[in-house]
Scaffold this motif. Structure first.
Motif, PDB file in Angstrom:
ATOM      1  N   PHE A 139      11.595  14.579 -11.676  1.00  0.00           N
ATOM      2  CA  PHE A 139      11.712  13.682 -10.670  1.00  0.00           C
ATOM      3  C   PHE A 139      12.566  14.416  -9.701  1.00  0.00           C
ATOM      4  N   PRO A 140      12.723  14.387  -8.220  1.00  0.00           N
ATOM      5  CA  PRO A 140      13.492  14.651  -7.480  1.00  0.00           C
ATOM      6  C   PRO A 140      14.931  13.437  -7.315  1.00  0.00           C
ATOM      7  N   CYS A 141      15.874  14.166  -7.042  1.00  0.00           N
ATOM      8  CA  CYS A 141      16.994  13.537  -6.552  1.00  0.00           C
ATOM      9  C   CYS A 141      16.893  12.674  -5.410  1.00  0.00           C
ATOM     10  N   PRO A 142      17.780  11.417  -5.228  1.00  0.00           N
ATOM     11  CA  PRO A 142      17.635  10.958  -3.821  1.00  0.00           C
ATOM     12  C   PRO A 142      17.982  11.972  -2.828  1.00  0.00           C
ATOM     13  N   SER A 143      17.539  11.467  -1.666  1.00  0.00           N
ATOM     14  CA  SER A 143      18.104  12.266  -0.453  1.00  0.00           C
ATOM     15  C   SER A 143      19.424  11.419  -0.149  1.00  0.00           C
ATOM     16  N   ILE A 144      20.318  12.018   0.672  1.00  0.00           N
ATOM     17  CA  ILE A 144      21.332  11.256   1.405  1.00  0.00           C
ATOM     18  C   ILE A 144      21.692  11.523   2.736  1.00  0.00           C
ATOM     19  N   VAL A 145      20.869  12.171   3.350  1.00  0.00           N
ATOM     20  CA  VAL A 145      21.097  12.359   4.803  1.00  0.00           C
ATOM     21  C   VAL A 145      20.204  11.375   5.669  1.00  0.00           C
ATOM     22  N   THR A 146      20.711  11.067   6.781  1.00  0.00           N
ATOM     23  CA  THR A 146      20.043  10.270   7.667  1.00  0.00           C
ATOM     24  C   THR A 146      19.868  10.842   9.251  1.00  0.00           C
ATOM     25  N   ASP A 147      20.764  11.914   9.317  1.00  0.00           N
ATOM     26  CA  ASP A 147      20.708  12.739  10.460  1.00  0.00           C
ATOM     27  C   ASP A 147      19.501  13.555  10.706  1.00  0.00           C
ATOM     28  N   PRO A 148      18.563  13.154  11.460  1.00  0.00           N
ATOM     29  CA  PRO A 148      17.032  13.779  11.722  1.00  0.00           C
ATOM     30  C   PRO A 148      17.451  15.499  11.940  1.00  0.00           C
ATOM     31  N   ASP A 149      18.629  15.559  12.822  1.00  0.00           N
ATOM     32  CA  ASP A 149      19.065  17.104  13.129  1.00  0.00           C
ATOM     33  C   ASP A 149      19.458  17.931  11.960  1.00  0.00           C
ATOM     34  N   ASP A 150      19.746  17.217  10.846  1.00  0.00           N
ATOM     35  CA  ASP A 150      20.263  17.992   9.788  1.00  0.00           C
ATOM     36  C   ASP A 150      19.174  18.565   8.876  1.00  0.00           C
ATOM     37  N   ASP A 151      19.466  19.937   8.235  1.00  0.00           N
ATOM     38  CA  ASP A 151      18.337  20.486   7.644  1.00  0.00           C
ATOM     39  C   ASP A 151      17.719  19.976   6.457  1.00  0.00           C
ATOM     40  N   ASP A 152      18.928  19.206   5.936  1.00  0.00           N
ATOM     41  CA  ASP A 152      18.478  18.506   4.421  1.00  0.00           C
ATOM     42  C   ASP A 152      18.013  17.266   4.900  1.00  0.00           C
ATOM     43  N   TYR A 153      17.605  16.840   6.018  1.00  0.00           N
ATOM     44  CA  TYR A 153      16.974  15.477   6.226  1.00  0.00           C
ATOM     45  C   TYR A 153      15.621  15.296   5.600  1.00  0.00           C
ATOM     46  N   GLY A 154      15.764  14.465   4.765  1.00  0.00           N
ATOM     47  CA  GLY A 154      14.293  13.823   4.006  1.00  0.00           C
ATOM     48  C   GLY A 154      14.100  14.821   2.698  1.00  0.00           C
ATOM     49  N   GLU A 187       0.995  -1.237   0.025  1.00  0.00           N
ATOM     50  CA  GLU A 187      -0.057  -0.112  -0.026  1.00  0.00           C
ATOM     51  C   GLU A 187       0.975   1.340  -0.037  1.00  0.00           C
ATOM     52  N   GLN A 188       1.896   1.349   0.536  1.00  0.00           N
ATOM     53  CA  GLN A 188       2.746   2.394   0.923  1.00  0.00           C
ATOM     54  C   GLN A 188       3.628   2.414  -0.588  1.00  0.00           C
ATOM     55  N   LEU A 189       3.883   1.646  -1.186  1.00  0.00           N
ATOM     56  CA  LEU A 189       4.529   1.650  -2.428  1.00  0.00           C
ATOM     57  C   LEU A 189       3.796   2.387  -3.409  1.00  0.00           C
ATOM     58  N   GLU A 190       2.243   1.855  -3.485  1.00  0.00           N
ATOM     59  CA  GLU A 190       1.389   2.717  -4.315  1.00  0.00           C
ATOM     60  C   GLU A 190       1.324   4.142  -3.911  1.00  0.00           C
ATOM     61  N   ASP A 191       1.413   4.598  -2.494  1.00  0.00           N
ATOM     62  CA  ASP A 191       1.299   5.905  -2.165  1.00  0.00           C
ATOM     63  C   ASP A 191       2.514   6.597  -2.653  1.00  0.00           C
ATOM     64  N   ILE A 192       3.759   5.833  -2.533  1.00  0.00           N
ATOM     65  CA  ILE A 192       4.886   6.808  -3.016  1.00  0.00           C
ATOM     66  C   ILE A 192       4.754   6.830  -4.823  1.00  0.00           C
ATOM     67  N   LYS A 193       4.400   5.779  -5.368  1.00  0.00           N
ATOM     68  CA  LYS A 193       4.039   5.921  -6.739  1.00  0.00           C
ATOM     69  C   LYS A 193       3.253   7.216  -7.105  1.00  0.00           C
ATOM     70  N   ARG A 194       2.230   7.090  -6.420  1.00  0.00           N
ATOM     71  CA  ARG A 194       1.184   8.346  -6.668  1.00  0.00           C
ATOM     72  C   ARG A 194       1.924   9.710  -6.543  1.00  0.00           C
ATOM     73  N   ALA A 195       2.643   9.573  -5.389  1.00  0.00           N
ATOM     74  CA  ALA A 195       3.406  10.897  -5.126  1.00  0.00           C
ATOM     75  C   ALA A 195       4.428  11.277  -5.926  1.00  0.00           C
ATOM     76  N   TRP A 236      11.489  11.787   1.072  1.00  0.00           N
ATOM     77  CA  TRP A 236       9.993  11.811   1.586  1.00  0.00           C
ATOM     78  C   TRP A 236       9.392  13.019   2.028  1.00  0.00           C
ATOM     79  N   LYS A 237      10.053  14.085   2.395  1.00  0.00           N
ATOM     80  CA  LYS A 237       9.526  15.102   2.662  1.00  0.00           C
ATOM     81  C   LYS A 237       8.614  15.980   1.649  1.00  0.00           C
ATOM     82  N   VAL A 238       9.460  15.960   0.368  1.00  0.00           N
ATOM     83  CA  VAL A 238       8.948  16.614  -0.419  1.00  0.00           C
ATOM     84  C   VAL A 238       7.763  15.928  -1.149  1.00  0.00           C
ATOM     85  N   LEU A 239       7.874  14.602  -0.911  1.00  0.00           N
ATOM     86  CA  LEU A 239       6.694  13.496  -1.400  1.00  0.00           C
ATOM     87  C   LEU A 239       5.450  13.642  -0.385  1.00  0.00           C
ATOM     88  N   GLY A 240       5.794  13.965   0.734  1.00  0.00           N
ATOM     89  CA  GLY A 240       4.667  13.839   1.828  1.00  0.00           C
ATOM     90  C   GLY A 240       4.231  12.520   2.135  1.00  0.00           C
TER      91      GLY A 240
END
Length: 219
Positions: free
Chosen positions: A62-77, A43-51, A95-99
């Motif tokens: 399409f957006p580039c991938p994200s590379i940041v895994t630190d939640p405190d980093d401004d570029d996270y997500g 179900e979530q893959l379908e959500d991602i596809k629609r997003a 995920w942030k720009v896709l919601g």
């Protein structure tokens, strides 16, 4: 009159029987939980596809991938900015720009790969076979799940790492990181358990046409 209790042998037998009964109950329960999680991933893959398609309609790329895994980093997500840096060969779903959700039900980040022809203004006359995104998806028997024809290859691939939380579905060919295959379809015990989905150029074209936002670069 004397009272007799259980002997050690009898207690051991009782505990063994209880253990077998509990084991028989827990195994199906674990299987049910995994099946539930896999349905949720679908179900979530379908959500991602629609997003992703919605993002494409709004932004023309399409957006580039994200590379940041630190939640405190401004570029996270957030996706890498292609005007400042190259897209990652294989990164995280922005995920942030896709919601959408940042992680799958097993707690791993969604993985994401995009043909770099499609991270700027779409040139729908360019096909994935131009060397910037020669992706293919295969099943556990090495059978293709996507077309071999360049024009119909995936331009975006996204997937869950599965219960083992490892990207065992991704293999690169030779020294070229843009020629990659991804394993999808039904999981194979001991081989891979990734859950994979993708978008092809024809699907993208159909959505752009129906939304009447076809870019001026033509088809």
């Amino acid at each position: 009159m004397s009272n007799k209790g259980f002997t050690l042998v009898e207690l051991a037998m009782v505990l063994l029987i209880i253990g077998l009964l509990l084991g028989g109950l827990l195994m199906p329960l674990a299987t049910q939980v995994e099946q539930r999680d896999r349905r949720l991933v679908g179900e979530q893959l379908e959500d991602i596809k629609r997003a992703l398609l919605g993002y494409a309609v709004i932004n023309g790329n399409f957006p580039c991938p994200s590379i940041v895994t630190d939640p405190d980093d401004d570029d996270y997500g957030l996706p890498v900015d292609p005007s400042e840096d190259e897209c990652a060969d294989d990164g995280l779903l922005p995920w942030k720009v896709l919601g959408v959700r940042e992680k799958d039900p097993w707690g791993s980040y969604w993985r994401y790969r995009v043909d770099t022809n499609f991270v700027d203004t779409f040139n729908l006359g360019t096909v994935p076979g131009d060397g910037l995104g020669v992706f293919r998806v295969i099943d556990g028997d090495e059978k293709r799940l996507t077309a071999a024809n360049d024009e119909f290859r995936p331009v975006v691939v996204f997937y869950s790492q599965g219960p083992d939380m490892e990207s065992n579905g991704l293999n690169t060919h030779g020294s070229d990181p843009d020629h990659a295959k991804f394993q999808g379809g039904e999981p194979v015990q001991g081989q891979f358990d990734d859950l994979t989905d993708w978008l092809t150029r024809p699907i993208l074209l159909e959505v752009m046409l129906s939304s009447r936002v076809l870019p001026s670069t033509g088809i």
